[in-house]
Design an enzyme around this catalytic site. Structure first.
Site, mmCIF file in Angstrom:
data_model
loop_
_atom_site.group_PDB
_atom_site.id
_atom_site.type_symbol
_atom_site.label_atom_id
_atom_site.label_comp_id
_atom_site.label_asym_id
_atom_site.label_seq_id
_atom_site.Cartn_x
_atom_site.Cartn_y
_atom_site.Cartn_z
ATOM 1 N N LYS A 19 0.703 -1.188 -0.049
ATOM 2 C CA LYS A 19 -0.062 0.005 -0.093
ATOM 3 C C LYS A 19 0.821 1.214 -0.201
ATOM 4 O O LYS A 19 0.650 2.269 -0.572
ATOM 5 C CB LYS A 19 -0.859 -0.017 1.180
ATOM 6 C CG LYS A 19 -2.064 -1.157 1.054
ATOM 7 C CD LYS A 19 -3.060 -1.042 1.961
ATOM 8 C CE LYS A 19 -3.822 -2.147 1.999
ATOM 9 N NZ LYS A 19 -5.184 -2.281 2.967
ATOM 10 N N ASN A 79 -4.917 2.086 -1.333
ATOM 11 C CA ASN A 79 -5.413 0.403 -1.679
ATOM 12 C C ASN A 79 -6.231 0.455 -3.079
ATOM 13 O O ASN A 79 -6.675 -0.591 -3.270
ATOM 14 C CB ASN A 79 -6.371 0.104 -0.517
ATOM 15 C CG ASN A 79 -7.768 0.714 -0.607
ATOM 16 O OD1 ASN A 79 -7.641 1.858 -0.764
ATOM 17 N ND2 ASN A 79 -8.580 -0.269 -0.345
ATOM 18 N N GLY A 132 -0.784 -0.399 17.252
ATOM 19 C CA GLY A 132 0.118 -0.524 15.845
ATOM 20 C C GLY A 132 -0.713 0.374 14.839
ATOM 21 O O GLY A 132 -1.430 1.127 15.044
ATOM 22 N N ARG A 170 -0.936 -4.034 24.961
ATOM 23 C CA ARG A 170 -0.016 -4.934 25.683
ATOM 24 C C ARG A 170 1.260 -3.974 26.125
ATOM 25 O O ARG A 170 1.722 -4.329 27.363
ATOM 26 C CB ARG A 170 0.468 -6.289 24.863
ATOM 27 C CG ARG A 170 1.449 -7.148 25.334
ATOM 28 C CD ARG A 170 1.652 -8.263 24.626
ATOM 29 N NE ARG A 170 2.407 -7.847 23.550
ATOM 30 C CZ ARG A 170 2.567 -8.853 22.292
ATOM 31 N NH1 ARG A 170 2.273 -9.866 22.508
ATOM 32 N NH2 ARG A 170 3.275 -8.322 21.324
ATOM 33 N N LYS A 229 3.020 2.617 24.342
ATOM 34 C CA LYS A 229 2.589 2.806 22.914
ATOM 35 C C LYS A 229 1.013 3.446 22.781
ATOM 36 O O LYS A 229 0.878 4.431 21.840
ATOM 37 C CB LYS A 229 2.621 1.631 21.892
ATOM 38 C CG LYS A 229 4.024 1.054 21.788
ATOM 39 C CD LYS A 229 3.992 0.397 20.291
ATOM 40 C CE LYS A 229 4.645 -0.864 20.633
ATOM 41 N NZ LYS A 229 4.194 -2.046 19.352
ATOM 42 N N TYR A 232 -10.542 -10.621 8.994
ATOM 43 C CA TYR A 232 -11.629 -11.518 8.411
ATOM 44 C C TYR A 232 -11.104 -12.621 7.775
ATOM 45 O O TYR A 232 -9.889 -13.002 7.590
ATOM 46 C CB TYR A 232 -12.325 -10.479 7.245
ATOM 47 C CG TYR A 232 -11.400 -10.123 6.074
ATOM 48 C CD1 TYR A 232 -10.832 -8.950 6.353
ATOM 49 C CD2 TYR A 232 -11.167 -11.150 5.077
ATOM 50 C CE1 TYR A 232 -9.974 -8.448 5.136
ATOM 51 C CE2 TYR A 232 -10.236 -10.557 4.106
ATOM 52 C CZ TYR A 232 -9.764 -9.435 4.039
ATOM 53 O OH TYR A 232 -8.884 -8.896 3.219
HETATM 54 P P1 ATR Z 1 -0.442 -3.571 12.599
HETATM 55 O O1 ATR Z 1 -0.142 -2.338 11.486
HETATM 56 O O2 ATR Z 1 -1.172 -4.803 11.951
HETATM 57 O O3 ATR Z 1 -1.516 -2.619 13.538
HETATM 58 P P2 ATR Z 1 1.784 -3.766 14.379
HETATM 59 O O4 ATR Z 1 1.992 -2.290 13.906
HETATM 60 O O5 ATR Z 1 2.701 -4.832 14.448
HETATM 61 O O6 ATR Z 1 0.689 -4.439 13.298
HETATM 62 O O7 ATR Z 1 0.763 -3.758 15.743
HETATM 63 C C1 ATR Z 1 0.328 -4.915 16.055
HETATM 64 C C2 ATR Z 1 -0.499 -4.757 17.391
HETATM 65 O O8 ATR Z 1 -0.963 -6.115 17.971
HETATM 66 C C3 ATR Z 1 0.341 -3.973 18.475
HETATM 67 O O9 ATR Z 1 -0.500 -3.296 19.233
HETATM 68 C C4 ATR Z 1 0.736 -5.365 19.565
HETATM 69 O O10 ATR Z 1 1.010 -5.199 20.876
HETATM 70 P P3 ATR Z 1 2.455 -4.575 21.183
HETATM 71 O O11 ATR Z 1 2.560 -3.222 20.836
HETATM 72 O O12 ATR Z 1 2.499 -5.072 22.764
HETATM 73 O O13 ATR Z 1 3.229 -5.766 20.491
HETATM 74 C C5 ATR Z 1 -0.546 -6.082 19.531
HETATM 75 N N1 ATR Z 1 -0.297 -7.652 19.518
HETATM 76 C C6 ATR Z 1 0.604 -8.526 18.684
HETATM 77 N N2 ATR Z 1 0.384 -9.715 19.409
HETATM 78 C C7 ATR Z 1 -0.272 -9.622 20.471
HETATM 79 C C8 ATR Z 1 -0.483 -10.601 21.562
HETATM 80 N N3 ATR Z 1 -0.450 -11.712 21.606
HETATM 81 N N4 ATR Z 1 -1.339 -10.044 22.743
HETATM 82 C C9 ATR Z 1 -1.611 -8.614 22.808
HETATM 83 N N5 ATR Z 1 -1.351 -7.796 21.752
HETATM 84 C C10 ATR Z 1 -0.565 -8.125 20.462
#
Ligand code: ATR
Length: 293
Positions: free
Chosen positions: A80, A101, A146, A169, A173, A236
């Site tokens: 994207k 997109n 994220g 988590r 952030k 999805y």
């Molecule tokens: P995206 O662009 O899809 O949002 P990303 O920027 O890598 O991907 O963000 C992933 C998000 O999923 C983050 O908020 C991450 O939490 P952390 O900041 O603590 O890493 C969250 N995430 C991923 N796996 C997780 C898990 N098992 N439990 C809770 N949160 C999770």
């Protein structure tokens, strides 16, 4: 992977307008089902296929597609940003997202748009309306901090939702995002456990759906919801642990398919300008049926 299976040469379809969705991977994409459904519904004739691109060949693949007479492309992960960068003209929505997109050629100029945000908004508005939840009084919790989480904050605020909390988590952030968006409140998982309010909408914007965990324990989910809470997972095509938990509590569990259909509808309108309204529910039914087969 047999990449020859996911190539699309517009010259192989003379007399037909050819569109496609390009990604890496691409086999799972349901965009062809949705666009073909819309085309049949409005009695239009298009050819819409999947295109696999190597990670380092996106620009080349796109250029070749349009050089061969292709009309438009949907862009999925992970291209994207590149799509946005290669377009000569960008809609305001694409500029805001800094990602695209949708790509199409108009008078020899490559345009891009971003319909992900509006797809989410339309889907959410429909759901809130069905559940008789007023945006102005809705209490919303975003799980995750994220890119996906960041992308839903503006759309939520734009439809008039003001009470938005965010948890993550890695809590710092969530705090950082709360600093960036006026009115957004951060709350830690521990604080959630010790407060007594219930949310009308809980949005899972974490990447947990791709694995099989939930960002929130079942007991906590129960504590912070009421029987009419909408639990919305942006993923999805699979029933995530978050959605299974929500269902087990009798909540309204919603996956991201509605969002996918709505963003596709917006792109279809840009490309084909149909004279009648698109049948969103029909497209949703078609795509759900295609998952089952
Ligand atoms: P995206 O662009 O899809 O949002 P990303 O920027 O890598 O991907 O963000 C992933 C998000 O999923 C983050 O908020 C991450 O939490 P952390 O900041 O603590 O890493 C969250 N995430 C991923 N796996 C997780 C898990 N098992 N439990 C809770 N949160 C999770």
């Amino acid at each position: 992977m047999d990449i020859t299976k996911y190539q699309l040469n517009p010259q192989d379809h003379p007399g037909q307008d050819v569109y496609g969705v390009i990604g890496h991977p691409i086999a799972h994409s349901q965009s062809p089902v949705i666009h073909q459904f819309f085309a049949e519904q409005v009695k239009d004739s298009i050819n819409y296929g999947r295109i696999f691109s190597e990670l380092d060949a996106f620009k080349e693949t796109v250029t070749q597609f349009f050089d061969r007479g292709g009309k438009g492309l949907n862009i999925t992960v992970p291209f994207k940003l590149e799509a946005f960068e290669m377009a000569q003209k960008k809609t305001a929505r694409a500029e805001i997202a800094q990602a695209a997109n949708v790509l199409w050629l108009k008078n020899g100029i490559l345009w891009c748009d971003n319909t992900d945000g509006i797809g989410f908004v339309r889907d959410l508005e429909r759901l809130l309306h069905q559940k008789n939840i007023k945006p102005a009084t809705a209490k919303v919790l975003i799980l995750g901090a994220g890119g996906a989480a960041q992308g839903v904050i503006d759309p939520l605020m734009n439809i008039g939702i003001t009470d938005i909390s965010i948890t993550n988590r890695t809590y710092v952030k969530a705090q950082e995002l709360a600093k960036q968006f006026q009115g957004l409140q951060s709350i830690s998982i521990e604080e959630l456990e010790h407060q007594s309010s219930q949310f009308d909408l809980i949005l899972n914007a974490t990447a947990t759906g791709l694995g099989d965990s939930s960002p929130i324990g079942l007991d906590l989910l129960k504590k912070i919801t009421h029987p009419k809470t909408i639990a919305y997972d942006m993923v999805y095509g699979k029933e995530t642990k978050f959605l299974r938990d929500a269902e087990s509590l009798g909540l309204w569990a919603i996956d991201g398919l509605g969002m996918l259909v709505e963003q596709a509808a917006d792109a279809f309108i840009t490309w084909r300008n149909p004279s009648q309204a698109l049948d969103i529910q029909g497209a949703l039914n078609a795509v759900r049926a295609s998952y089952k087969t």
